[in-house]
Design a protein around this motif. Sequence first.
Motif, short mmCIF file in Angstrom:
data_model
loop_
_atom_site.label_atom_id
_atom_site.label_comp_id
_atom_site.label_asym_id
_atom_site.label_seq_id
_atom_site.Cartn_x
_atom_site.Cartn_y
_atom_site.Cartn_z
N THR A 1 -33.89 -16.54 48.66
CA THR A 1 -33.07 -16.63 49.92
C THR A 1 -33.61 -15.55 50.93
OG1 THR A 1 -31.32 -17.31 48.43
CG2 THR A 1 -30.52 -16.59 50.68
N TYR A 2 -33.71 -14.26 50.47
CA TYR A 2 -34.22 -13.43 51.36
C TYR A 2 -35.45 -13.85 52.06
CZ TYR A 2 -35.95 -9.02 52.96
OH TYR A 2 -36.31 -7.88 53.64
N ARG A 3 -36.48 -14.46 51.19
CA ARG A 3 -37.92 -14.93 51.68
C ARG A 3 -37.50 -16.10 52.85
NH1 ARG A 3 -41.21 -16.58 47.30
NH2 ARG A 3 -41.05 -14.43 46.81
N ILE A 4 -36.54 -17.15 52.35
CA ILE A 4 -36.28 -17.75 53.50
C ILE A 4 -35.84 -17.40 54.78
CG2 ILE A 4 -34.82 -20.05 53.97
CD1 ILE A 4 -35.43 -20.48 51.13
N LEU A 5 -34.90 -16.56 54.77
CA LEU A 5 -34.18 -15.98 55.85
C LEU A 5 -35.47 -14.94 56.65
CD1 LEU A 5 -30.66 -14.51 54.62
CD2 LEU A 5 -31.37 -16.44 56.20
N ARG A 6 -36.41 -14.36 55.94
CA ARG A 6 -37.20 -13.68 56.77
C ARG A 6 -38.33 -14.57 57.46
NH1 ARG A 6 -40.84 -9.76 52.99
NH2 ARG A 6 -41.67 -11.74 52.69
N CYS A 7 -38.60 -15.61 56.95
CA CYS A 7 -39.69 -16.70 57.42
C CYS A 7 -38.71 -17.44 58.56
CB CYS A 7 -40.03 -17.81 56.26
SG CYS A 7 -41.25 -17.17 55.40
N ALA A 8 -37.59 -17.76 58.50
CA ALA A 8 -36.64 -18.20 59.64
C ALA A 8 -36.61 -17.12 60.64
CB ALA A 8 -35.33 -18.76 59.25
N ALA A 9 -36.40 -15.94 60.63
CA ALA A 9 -36.20 -14.79 61.47
C ALA A 9 -37.73 -14.65 62.25
CB ALA A 9 -35.91 -13.62 61.02
N GLY A 10 -38.89 -14.93 61.49
CA GLY A 10 -40.09 -15.08 62.01
C GLY A 10 -40.42 -16.12 62.93
N PHE A 11 -40.06 -17.32 62.52
CA PHE A 11 -40.26 -18.53 63.22
C PHE A 11 -39.27 -18.67 64.70
CE2 PHE A 11 -42.63 -19.80 59.33
CZ PHE A 11 -43.95 -19.77 60.06
N ALA A 12 -38.10 -18.17 64.58
CA ALA A 12 -37.29 -18.23 65.49
C ALA A 12 -37.79 -18.06 66.95
CB ALA A 12 -35.96 -17.62 65.23
N PRO A 13 -38.48 -16.95 67.13
CA PRO A 13 -39.11 -16.54 68.70
C PRO A 13 -40.09 -17.71 69.04
CG PRO A 13 -39.15 -14.49 67.45
CD PRO A 13 -38.57 -15.87 66.37
N LEU A 14 -40.85 -18.34 67.99
CA LEU A 14 -41.64 -19.41 68.49
C LEU A 14 -40.73 -20.65 68.89
CD1 LEU A 14 -44.14 -19.14 65.51
CD2 LEU A 14 -44.44 -18.47 67.88
N LEU A 15 -39.55 -21.24 68.10
CA LEU A 15 -39.28 -22.11 68.49
C LEU A 15 -38.05 -22.18 69.58
CD1 LEU A 15 -37.75 -23.03 64.78
CD2 LEU A 15 -39.45 -24.11 66.09
#
Length: 87
Positions: free
Chosen positions: A5-19
């Motif tokens: 879950t932590y890994r998914i949240l970290r990836c989502a936070a990393g991709f949010a600016p791109l989206l």
Amino acid sequence: MNVQTYRILRCAAGFAPLLLTGCGRAPAFDVLGSFFPAWLVCFAAAILLAVICRALLQPRVEIAFPILVYPSLTAIFTFALWLALFR
């Protein structure tokens, strides 16, 4: 939280600016106080161009599938106007 879950949240936070980069200012026209998107203006102009093409082509050429040809012409004109005027 577990590791996955932590890994998914970290990836989502990393991709949010791109989206969120697509949420910038879209070209719009002010017409009598209302803002219309630029693609709508291109679409209206493309419809007029398709009608002109129909008037020019109808006496000379028989269109086999007009229900496919005229919307396709409208789409081509819309995309071409958008690329020519706003990109």
